[in-house]
Design a protein around this motif. Structure first.
Motif, PDB file in Angstrom:
ATOM      1  N   LYS A 251       0.828  -1.205   0.000  1.00  0.00           N
ATOM      2  CA  LYS A 251       0.000   0.000   0.000  1.00  0.00           C
ATOM      3  C   LYS A 251       0.871   1.268   0.000  1.00  0.00           C
ATOM      4  O   LYS A 251       0.499   2.277  -0.596  1.00  0.00           O
TER       5      LYS A 251
ATOM      6  N   ALA B 225       0.830   4.194  -2.680  1.00  0.00           N
ATOM      7  CA  ALA B 225       0.654   5.591  -2.273  1.00  0.00           C
ATOM      8  C   ALA B 225       1.718   6.486  -2.903  1.00  0.00           C
ATOM      9  O   ALA B 225       1.435   7.632  -3.275  1.00  0.00           O
TER      10      ALA B 225
ATOM     11  N   THR C 233      -2.053  12.722   0.757  1.00  0.00           N
ATOM     12  CA  THR C 233      -2.830  12.212   1.885  1.00  0.00           C
ATOM     13  C   THR C 233      -2.508  10.761   2.171  1.00  0.00           C
ATOM     14  O   THR C 233      -2.267  10.388   3.320  1.00  0.00           O
ATOM     15  N   ASP C 234      -2.488   9.929   1.129  1.00  0.00           N
ATOM     16  CA  ASP C 234      -2.208   8.514   1.352  1.00  0.00           C
ATOM     17  C   ASP C 234      -0.745   8.293   1.735  1.00  0.00           C
ATOM     18  O   ASP C 234      -0.430   7.382   2.501  1.00  0.00           O
ATOM     19  N   ASP C 235       0.158   9.146   1.245  1.00  0.00           N
ATOM     20  CA  ASP C 235       1.564   9.052   1.669  1.00  0.00           C
ATOM     21  C   ASP C 235       1.673   9.280   3.173  1.00  0.00           C
ATOM     22  O   ASP C 235       2.359   8.545   3.883  1.00  0.00           O
TER      23      ASP C 235
ATOM     24  N   GLU D  37      -0.691   8.920   5.375  1.00  0.00           N
ATOM     25  CA  GLU D  37      -1.357   7.825   6.083  1.00  0.00           C
ATOM     26  C   GLU D  37      -0.406   6.647   6.308  1.00  0.00           C
ATOM     27  O   GLU D  37      -0.302   6.132   7.418  1.00  0.00           O
ATOM     28  N   TRP D  38       0.311   6.246   5.251  1.00  0.00           N
ATOM     29  CA  TRP D  38       1.194   5.083   5.392  1.00  0.00           C
ATOM     30  C   TRP D  38       2.488   5.425   6.106  1.00  0.00           C
ATOM     31  O   TRP D  38       3.051   4.589   6.816  1.00  0.00           O
TER      32      TRP D  38
ATOM     33  N   PRO E  27      -8.594   0.921   7.259  1.00  0.00           N
ATOM     34  CA  PRO E  27      -9.096   2.250   6.871  1.00  0.00           C
ATOM     35  C   PRO E  27     -10.317   2.675   7.689  1.00  0.00           C
ATOM     36  O   PRO E  27     -10.576   3.866   7.848  1.00  0.00           O
TER      37      PRO E  27
ATOM     38  N   ARG F 267      -8.468   3.851  11.207  1.00  0.00           N
ATOM     39  CA  ARG F 267      -7.375   4.817  11.100  1.00  0.00           C
ATOM     40  C   ARG F 267      -6.629   4.932  12.430  1.00  0.00           C
ATOM     41  O   ARG F 267      -6.359   6.022  12.944  1.00  0.00           O
TER      42      ARG F 267
END
Length: 199
Positions: free
Chosen positions: A68, A72, A79-81, A83-84, A125, A128
């Protein structure tokens, strides 16, 4: 049995390369591919019994998040960067705590499954969890101790540079010592003499 023979027949040319396996298959009256397939299945089953929990944990806590994270990186959104990256920060901190206090934490009943559930909470997800823990605890802790952390990093970097410098100085002294050249020449002569005797 005929269906099994047909399904595993493609393994037979590979299995026939092992004479003992080919002979055993003839004794049982089956294709050698059936025995090879059975052997692979038993090996896989034993591996899963012995290491299945570790494989499952690594898949959930490392391989999936790594996949994932790579996805990302390929997107335009930050945003996803974030998150991970947050997941990996919490993952690292948790593993540090687990390594330091593992001898105590392992006494907690079902600790392994608690850990696995915790990691699922972190990366799901719907929950979170990594973002929540980072924002609730880690962010403030890092901000309050930023100067101490930077000082520790600088101290470690300085220590590493000092050790490297001392090692380089010691190596230079050893290279410049004529006694070391004599010892090396004696060892080489001794090795050549032994080689000559062996021939």
């Amino acid at each position: 049995m005929d269906l099994l023979n047909q399904k595993l027949k493609p393994l037979s040319p590979l299995a026939d390369k092992v004479p003992q396996l080919k002979q055993l298959a003839q004794n049982f009256g089956v294709e050698s591919g059936v025995l090879l397939g059975a052997g692979l299945l038993v090996t896989l089953l034993i591996t899963f019994i012995l290491f299945g929990a570790t494989i499952l944990t690594l898949t959930i806590t490392v391989l999936y998040p790594a996949f994932k994270s790579i996805q990302a990186l390929e997107t335009e959104s930050a945003t996803d960067d974030k998150e991970w990256l947050t997941y990996w920060i919490i993952f690292g901190l948790f593993n540090l705590i687990d390594d330091v206090f593992g001898c105590i934490l392992n006494f907690i009943p079902y600790w392994y499954w608690v850990k696995l559930g915790f990691f699922i909470y972190l990366l799901a997800p719907q929950t979170r969890g990594a973002q929540f823990l980072y924002n609730a605890f880690v962010k403030d802790l890092l901000e309050k101790n930023k100067s101490k952390i930077e000082g520790l990093i600088n101290d470690v970097q300085g220590s590493v540079k000092d050790v490297a410098s001392e090692a380089k100085k010691a190596a230079a002294e050893q290279l410049n010592d004529p006694n070391n050249f004599r010892k090396a020449a004696q060892l080489a002569a001794s090795a050549n003499a032994e080689l000559s005797k062996a021939e």
